[in-house]
Design a protein around this motif. Structure first.
Motif, PDB file in Angstrom:
ATOM      1  N   SER A 284       0.847  -1.189   0.000  1.00 36.09           N
ATOM      2  CA  SER A 284       0.000   0.000   0.000  1.00 36.09           C
ATOM      3  C   SER A 284       0.885   1.242   0.000  1.00 36.09           C
ATOM      4  N   ALA A 285       0.514   2.243  -0.796  1.00 38.07           N
ATOM      5  CA  ALA A 285       1.302   3.477  -0.824  1.00 38.07           C
ATOM      6  C   ALA A 285       1.109   4.282   0.451  1.00 38.07           C
ATOM      7  N   THR A 286      -0.107   4.212   1.013  1.00 42.17           N
ATOM      8  CA  THR A 286      -0.411   4.915   2.260  1.00 42.17           C
ATOM      9  C   THR A 286      -0.945   3.899   3.268  1.00 42.17           C
ATOM     10  N   TYR A 287      -1.093   4.320   4.518  1.00 42.69           N
ATOM     11  CA  TYR A 287      -1.514   3.378   5.560  1.00 42.69           C
ATOM     12  C   TYR A 287      -2.655   3.973   6.389  1.00 42.69           C
ATOM     13  N   PRO A 288      -3.832   4.133   5.773  1.00 43.32           N
ATOM     14  CA  PRO A 288      -4.975   4.659   6.528  1.00 43.32           C
ATOM     15  C   PRO A 288      -5.534   3.625   7.495  1.00 43.32           C
TER      16      PRO A 288
ATOM     17  N   VAL B 258       4.940  16.296 -15.172  1.00 42.08           N
ATOM     18  CA  VAL B 258       3.685  16.156 -14.432  1.00 42.08           C
ATOM     19  C   VAL B 258       3.200  17.565 -14.113  1.00 42.08           C
ATOM     20  N   ILE B 259       1.926  17.833 -14.399  1.00 36.08           N
ATOM     21  CA  ILE B 259       1.333  19.128 -14.043  1.00 36.08           C
ATOM     22  C   ILE B 259       0.232  18.892 -13.016  1.00 36.08           C
ATOM     23  N   ASN B 260       0.365  19.524 -11.869  1.00 34.30           N
ATOM     24  CA  ASN B 260      -0.702  19.492 -10.870  1.00 34.30           C
ATOM     25  C   ASN B 260      -1.633  20.664 -11.151  1.00 34.30           C
ATOM     26  N   VAL B 261      -2.647  20.406 -11.969  1.00 34.30           N
ATOM     27  CA  VAL B 261      -3.613  21.441 -12.330  1.00 34.30           C
ATOM     28  C   VAL B 261      -4.354  21.884 -11.073  1.00 34.30           C
ATOM     29  N   ASP B 262      -4.738  20.918 -10.257  1.00 30.74           N
ATOM     30  CA  ASP B 262      -5.311  21.165  -8.929  1.00 30.74           C
ATOM     31  C   ASP B 262      -4.321  20.643  -7.900  1.00 30.74           C
ATOM     32  N   ILE B 263      -4.127  21.365  -6.827  1.00 29.87           N
ATOM     33  CA  ILE B 263      -3.272  20.891  -5.744  1.00 29.87           C
ATOM     34  C   ILE B 263      -4.079  19.944  -4.864  1.00 29.87           C
ATOM     35  N   THR B 264      -3.589  18.743  -4.677  1.00 29.01           N
ATOM     36  CA  THR B 264      -4.292  17.770  -3.849  1.00 29.01           C
ATOM     37  C   THR B 264      -4.166  18.141  -2.372  1.00 29.01           C
ATOM     38  N   PRO B 265      -5.195  17.875  -1.569  1.00 31.84           N
ATOM     39  CA  PRO B 265      -5.107  18.171  -0.135  1.00 31.84           C
ATOM     40  C   PRO B 265      -4.186  17.220   0.623  1.00 31.84           C
ATOM     41  N   ASP B 266      -3.781  16.113  -0.009  1.00 32.05           N
ATOM     42  CA  ASP B 266      -2.951  15.106   0.651  1.00 32.05           C
ATOM     43  C   ASP B 266      -1.508  15.234   0.165  1.00 32.05           C
ATOM     44  N   ALA B 267      -0.608  15.637   1.060  1.00 30.88           N
ATOM     45  CA  ALA B 267       0.791  15.865   0.669  1.00 30.88           C
ATOM     46  C   ALA B 267       1.446  14.600   0.140  1.00 30.88           C
ATOM     47  N   GLU B 268       1.089  13.443   0.704  1.00 37.15           N
ATOM     48  CA  GLU B 268       1.702  12.196   0.249  1.00 37.15           C
ATOM     49  C   GLU B 268       1.244  11.856  -1.167  1.00 37.15           C
TER      50      GLU B 268
ATOM     51  N   HIS C 277       0.523  14.044  -3.382  1.00 34.10           N
ATOM     52  CA  HIS C 277       1.285  14.976  -4.222  1.00 34.10           C
ATOM     53  C   HIS C 277       2.656  14.390  -4.578  1.00 34.10           C
ATOM     54  N   VAL C 278       3.312  13.803  -3.588  1.00 37.01           N
ATOM     55  CA  VAL C 278       4.635  13.218  -3.833  1.00 37.01           C
ATOM     56  C   VAL C 278       4.528  12.040  -4.800  1.00 37.01           C
ATOM     57  N   HIS C 279       3.475  11.239  -4.665  1.00 36.79           N
ATOM     58  CA  HIS C 279       3.281  10.131  -5.611  1.00 36.79           C
ATOM     59  C   HIS C 279       3.034  10.657  -7.020  1.00 36.79           C
ATOM     60  N   ARG C 280       2.271  11.718  -7.121  1.00 33.43           N
ATOM     61  CA  ARG C 280       1.992  12.304  -8.438  1.00 33.43           C
ATOM     62  C   ARG C 280       3.288  12.704  -9.140  1.00 33.43           C
ATOM     63  N   ILE C 281       4.101  13.526  -8.478  1.00 35.40           N
ATOM     64  CA  ILE C 281       5.294  14.041  -9.157  1.00 35.40           C
ATOM     65  C   ILE C 281       6.354  12.960  -9.316  1.00 35.40           C
TER      66      ILE C 281
END
Length: 479
Positions: A202-206, A331-341, A343-347
């Motif tokens: 898993s990329a995150t651990y909710p 990679v273009i973040n047209v919208d900034i995601t509220p989740d910083a992690e 964001h890191v996966h995106r870029i």
């Protein structure tokens, strides 16, 4: 002062620091070691080095790692080591969130399984008839890779039996939960023997992941590879924009930087559609990838982006998760995601394998709190540039270099990539350099050709033959 959102619980073990350990140190068969050498698998990635020694001991494992970290080989080598090749029963099950990821996992398993005798892998995903999958299962398969919904379909129809499963893999478990697969996952897991090994990636651990682990895993070991991307390969710039200027500024970024391939992230489907409409209106070869596309449409979009017939793919996070896109320039973040992690996966999808990458973000005043959380997460300040500095480097439109042709007929008709290449470079008279990626699917074959010969190639293929047979060919998408 901006309040930081509470973090989800994370596994308790320390982060894995680095890879570099040789695969030869692992207790694998000589045949598997030879195959790894031939495939160029010499040193383990951080997630492989952290997880494989534990997994090969038979331990249950929770591994936190992002797409592109080498996690597929980590669980593939584990489940292959536990297989009995002479026993024709499904002994390993891999659950994935999307058909694209399942296809990638299947391809990797087949490559790694070459060291073994006649290991059969079957893919169980929607978008293709159940009939053919049921026939493959009936003839005997060692490994099943699929999406939770389709695997559950086969269990209900009794075309799939999991009594022999000794290894269960949940790949990108957080994304499966995001996509609403929780109940299906639980039903499938209950059909597996209790005395099995479970590997959860898993990329995150909710908290939902922690709850699943408590319910279905036995004393799991936890490993975590730091999600922060090797930023030295990525140049990241942010631009402050007014809300009404967000989408038009994407076109300015593309005309200024002129990346060969761009993945643009939007937070909503409507934003995806609006941006694609704007870009196409300005001459860009742009396509959208979101949850409302059916499987055929999704396949065609991904084929065109992978074979360089589409230069800008506009996607939501859910739609883009699991895509293994190589050589992505920007990679273009047209919208900034509220989740910083996130964001890191995106870029982190650009700047891979030592290549340089470009990450561009558009932020309004309302996004500044999100930027602050990203800065805190990555440990350095954002770098800003003025939108006014964006100037077109040329008046020529940024077009994709290739165009895609679809041939009616695929693996079911025994068509191979070599047959298509031979038809284009033989009777049709084109050069090898004018032909790009050829992708043979179940019932269709896609071939990329240089944009300037697209119409000619279409005409000549329709007038000619492939494997001695007449075929129907049409142009796809951007044309």
């Amino acid at each position: 002062m901006t309040k930081t959102a509470p973090k989800a619980p994370t596994p308790s073990s320390p982060p894995a620091d680095s890879g570099g350990a040789p695969f030869s140190a692992l207790p694998l068969t000589p045949a598997m070691q030879a195959n790894l050498q031939q495939l160029g698998y010499l040193e383990m990635t951080p997630i492989q080095a952290a997880s494989l020694p534990l997994a090969l001991q038979g331990r249950d494992l929770i591994a936190q790692a992002k797409t592109g970290s080498g996690k597929t080989a980590a669980f593939a080598l584990t489940l292959l080591a536990r297989l009995e090749a002479r026993r024709f029963a499904v002994q390993a099950l891999v659950l994935c969130p999307t058909r694209e990821l399942a296809d990638q996992v299947t391809a990797e398993l087949r490559r790694l399984a070459r060291a073994e005798d006649n290991i059969k892998v079957v893919t169980l995903c929607g978008g293709v008839p159940l009939r053919g999958q049921a026939a493959s299962l009936e003839h005997g398969a060692h490994i099943a890779v699929g999406t939770p919904g389709r695997v559950l379909d086969h269990l209900f129809r009794e075309t799939l039996n999991l009594d022999a499963v000794n290894t269960l893999v949940l790949d990108e478990a957080d994304r499966m939960l995001d996509m609403g697969f929780h109940d299906d996952m639980v039903k499938v897991m209950r059909q597996c023997p209790k005395e099995r090994q479970t590997l959860l990636f898993s990329a995150t651990y909710p908290e939902d992941i922690a709850r699943l682990a408590r319910q279905f895993m036995r004393d799991p070991q936890t490993v975590k590879v730091d999600a922060r991307h090797a930023s030295r390969h990525i140049r990241e710039l942010f631009f402050e924009v007014a809300p009404a200027e967000r989408l038009p500024t994407v076109a300015k970024l593309l005309n200024h930087f002129r990346p060969e391939s761009t993945l643009a992230f939007c937070n909503t489907r409507n934003q995806c559609r609006d941006l694609v409409k704007l870009l196409q209106g300005q001459g860009f070869d742009a396509l959208a990838l979101h949850g409302e596309l059916d499987q055929r449409e999704r396949d065609q979009v991904l084929v065109q982006f992978a074979n360089r017939s589409c230069s800008v793919l506009v996607a939501t996070d859910v739609a883009a998760r699991g895509l293994d896109i190589t050589q992505l320039a920007a990679v273009i973040n047209v919208d900034i995601t509220p989740d910083a992690e996130v964001h890191v996966h995106r870029i982190g999808r650009t700047g891979r394998a030592g290549e340089s990458g470009l990450a561009l973000g558009l932020a309004t005043m309302e996004d500044m709190g999100r930027i602050g959380r990203i800065e805190q997460f990555v440990g350095h300040a954002a770098q800003w540039q003025d939108v006014d500095r964006l100037t077109p480097t040329t008046t020529a439109p940024l077009r994709a270099p290739m165009t895609t042709l679809q041939i009616v007929g695929g693996r079911k008709e025994k068509i191979r990539a070599g047959d298509v290449l031979g038809a284009l470079t033989g009777e049709a008279g084109f050069t090898r350099e004018q032909v790009g990626k050829i992708q043979v699917m179940e019932y269709a074959t896609y071939v990329a050709v240089a944009r300037d010969i697209g119409a000619q190639a279409l005409q000549r293929l329709n007038a000619g033959r492939i494997k001695g047979k007449k075929v129907t060919v049409r142009a796809v998408g951007q044309g």
